[in-house]
Scaffold this active site. Structure first.
Site, PDB file in Angstrom:
ATOM      1  N   ASP A  12      18.179 -39.830  -8.747  1.00 43.05           N
ATOM      2  CA  ASP A  12      17.534 -38.982  -7.730  1.00 43.05           C
ATOM      3  C   ASP A  12      16.820 -39.799  -6.669  1.00 43.05           C
ATOM      4  OD1 ASP A  12      18.273 -36.712  -9.291  1.00 43.05           O
ATOM      5  OD2 ASP A  12      16.559 -37.143 -10.580  1.00 43.05           O
ATOM      6  N   HIS A  40      24.052 -34.526  -6.169  1.00 45.31           N
ATOM      7  CA  HIS A  40      23.609 -35.111  -4.910  1.00 45.31           C
ATOM      8  C   HIS A  40      23.349 -33.966  -3.954  1.00 45.31           C
ATOM      9  CE1 HIS A  40      24.382 -39.212  -5.667  1.00 45.31           C
ATOM     10  NE2 HIS A  40      25.691 -39.145  -5.652  1.00 45.31           N
TER      11      HIS A  40
HETATM   12  P1  GDP Z   1      20.480 -38.312  -5.328  1.00 40.97           P
HETATM   13  O1  GDP Z   1      21.132 -37.701  -6.517  1.00 40.97           O
HETATM   14  O2  GDP Z   1      20.141 -39.735  -5.558  1.00 40.97           O
HETATM   15  O3  GDP Z   1      21.236 -38.091  -4.059  1.00 40.97           O
HETATM   16  O4  GDP Z   1      19.071 -37.617  -5.167  1.00 40.97           O
HETATM   17  P2  GDP Z   1      18.635 -36.103  -4.951  1.00 40.97           P
HETATM   18  O5  GDP Z   1      19.685 -35.128  -5.160  1.00 40.97           O
HETATM   19  O6  GDP Z   1      17.340 -35.953  -5.655  1.00 40.97           O
HETATM   20  O7  GDP Z   1      18.403 -36.130  -3.393  1.00 40.97           O
HETATM   21  C1  GDP Z   1      17.238 -36.431  -2.880  1.00 40.97           C
HETATM   22  C2  GDP Z   1      16.669 -35.247  -2.119  1.00 40.97           C
HETATM   23  O8  GDP Z   1      15.784 -35.747  -1.147  1.00 40.97           O
HETATM   24  C3  GDP Z   1      17.656 -34.430  -1.339  1.00 40.97           C
HETATM   25  O9  GDP Z   1      17.182 -33.110  -1.199  1.00 40.97           O
HETATM   26  C4  GDP Z   1      17.707 -35.126   0.013  1.00 40.97           C
HETATM   27  O10 GDP Z   1      18.123 -34.296   1.066  1.00 40.97           O
HETATM   28  C5  GDP Z   1      16.288 -35.523   0.161  1.00 40.97           C
HETATM   29  N1  GDP Z   1      16.062 -36.775   0.861  1.00 40.97           N
HETATM   30  C6  GDP Z   1      16.795 -37.917   0.787  1.00 40.97           C
HETATM   31  N2  GDP Z   1      16.219 -38.884   1.522  1.00 40.97           N
HETATM   32  C7  GDP Z   1      15.091 -38.336   2.058  1.00 40.97           C
HETATM   33  C8  GDP Z   1      14.054 -38.833   2.882  1.00 40.97           C
HETATM   34  O11 GDP Z   1      14.022 -39.992   3.290  1.00 40.97           O
HETATM   35  N3  GDP Z   1      13.039 -37.964   3.193  1.00 40.97           N
HETATM   36  C9  GDP Z   1      13.008 -36.679   2.769  1.00 40.97           C
HETATM   37  N4  GDP Z   1      11.980 -35.912   3.121  1.00 40.97           N
HETATM   38  N5  GDP Z   1      13.971 -36.176   1.991  1.00 40.97           N
HETATM   39  C10 GDP Z   1      14.993 -36.990   1.641  1.00 40.97           C
END
Ligand code: GDP
Length: 423
Positions: A12, A40
């Site tokens: 995440d 994701h």
């Molecule tokens: P993944 O499985 O590693 O892609 O992680 P997640 O599904 O938890 O995704 C991370 C969440 O944070 C998603 O809702 C993204 O749109 C959001 N996100 C990713 N990078 C950023 C960032 O730099 N700032 C903010 N505010 N949200 C982010």
């Protein structure tokens, strides 16, 4: 060029968003491990998409997406995911989606077994996502798996499936006392969903080897972070697959090729979904505020995630086992509300301060050593250059970079595609 993009922490980290951004320069995006047990979330001009099995490159026109042999695939889930993406305006054809004939199928009885075991464990549960991932990987190594390529040979699959179901019922009905699975129903399931996927199934290793030979840019996209790797993570609270970059060429079907570089995705603070040791964990109001600010709820399950300050010890270890060449730091903007920002700079194990990441019961006993840096208390989501960032935000990034000993090349300050800084 062969690049792996992997998580440095517990998963995440915002990998989906970085792959979405960086895949502009890649011809092919490959998933090399895991199944639909994680999600994701990607936000771009086409909308907001949750991807469980699909590589993030599916949202880019012209990018070919591969589900590698290291994956386990729930065929019903995949058919549903394809339908949802198509409904959102995404084109999916055998030209831009290729599924390995060697990937193992996650069957309904794997999901049942997963649930039965979590229920048996009750209070001692591992926090499985209940998607059947541990049972299907166990069966792969037990040599009781059914692979995507078997869908082309339904007659031989049918008789093998009958043997496997007979064996599986020893566990399900004789072991757990649950209802036995019917071989006919399982065969019907395979025919219903599997046949819809036939046009996408091929020898993806041969395809990727040829593409690499032709000099195509290939990105390997990991699901979950270093600390969930079955060999190097917080075992047994890990996933059942190898999430690390070194596994990418194997799980993609090109063990003959070497990666050119590894990009580590690291979050500006910590989060951990499910059970297991999480030394830097924050509790109470501090945790609630951070969880809310970062929307730290599981993409696949909706479960609230445990949260903590940035963990130098775990991240240094994650960078080492990933072999990361440089870092993309995500979600820096989430910390904008904090007056003082907590950073876990070391662990204390049995009264001894250490920066080495321990294993097993030692890790369970580790206590965090926290330091605090001054916050910046300002919205940074509009910053596009390092010099746009408030001084304290730059200091925070520099502190982290120095502590983990790996260059930070990208800083993401928002979920939208353009909300990032290239250092
Ligand atoms: P993944 O499985 O590693 O892609 O992680 P997640 O599904 O938890 O995704 C991370 C969440 O944070 C998603 O809702 C993204 O749109 C959001 N996100 C990713 N990078 C950023 C960032 O730099 N700032 C903010 N505010 N949200 C982010």
């Amino acid at each position: 060029m062969l690049t792996a993009i992997t998580g440095i922490n517990w998963g995440d980290e915002g990998k989906g968003r970085m792959v979405d951004l960086l895949s502009a320069n890649y011809d092919i995006v490959v998933r090399y491990q895991g199944g639909n047990n994680a999600g994701h979330t990607v936000v771009n001009e086409k909308g907001r998409f949750i991807l469980n099995l699909m590589p993030s490159g599916i949202l880019r026109d012209g990018v070919v997406n591969v589900l590698g042999n290291g994956m386990v695939i729930d065929i019903k889930h995949l058919v549903g995911e394809i339908e949802r993406l198509r409904a959102g305006g995404i084109t999916i054809t055998p030209e831009n989606l290729k599924i390995s004939d060697r990937a193992v199928i996650c069957m309904p009885y794997h999901v049942s077994q997963d649930i039965l075991e979590e229920e048996r464990l009750a209070e001692k549960k591992f926090g499985s996502t209940r998607r059947g991932i541990a049972p299907v990987y166990a069966d792969k190594y037990f040599k009781k798996g059914i692979r995507m390529g078997d869908l082309f040979e339904l007659e031989s699959l049918k008789s093998r499936l009958a043997d496997i179901v007979e064996w599986k019922n020893l566990t399900l009905s004789k072991g757990y006392g649950a209802q036995a699975v019917s071989a006919e129903e399982m065969y019907a399931h395979i025919v219903e969903y599997g046949t819809q996927l036939l046009p996408f199934i091929c020898d993806t290793g041969a395809y990727l080897d040829k593409a690499a030979e032709e000099g195509k840019n290939i990105m390997f996209e990991a699901q979950l972070g270093a600390l969930r790797d079955v060999d190097f993570g917080i075992y047994p609270f890990t996933s059942s697959s190898n999430t690390i970059a070194a596994y990418a060429p194997i799980g993609a079907g090109i063990p003959n090729r070497k990666l050119d570089n590894v990009i580590g995705i690291m979050k500006a603070y910590s989060s951990c979904v499910g059970e297991g040791p999480f030394t830097c964990e924050l509790f109470g109001e501090a945790a609630d505020k951070l969880r809310e600010a970062g929307s730290e709820y599981g993409a696949a399950t909706g479960r609230p995630r445990r949260v903590g300050g940035f963990d130098v010890v775990a991240s240094r270890y994650g960078i080492r086992v990933q072999g990361a060449d440089f870092i993309a730091l995500t979600k820096l903007d989430i910390l904008s509300y904090m007056e003082k920002i907590p950073i876990c700079v070391a662990y204390e194990v049995d009264g001894v301060r250490t920066q080495e990441f321990p294993i097993g019961a030692k890790l369970d006993r580790a206590k965090p050593v926290y330091e605090y840096l001054d916050g910046w208390m300002r919205d940074i989501s509009g910053c596009r250059k390092l010099s746009d960032l408030p001084e304290n935000a730059r200091k925070y990034v520099e502190f982290i970079e120095k502590s983990v000993g790996c260059p930070i090349k990208y800083i993401s300050v928002g979920a939208e595609r353009e909300q990032y800084i290239e250092v």
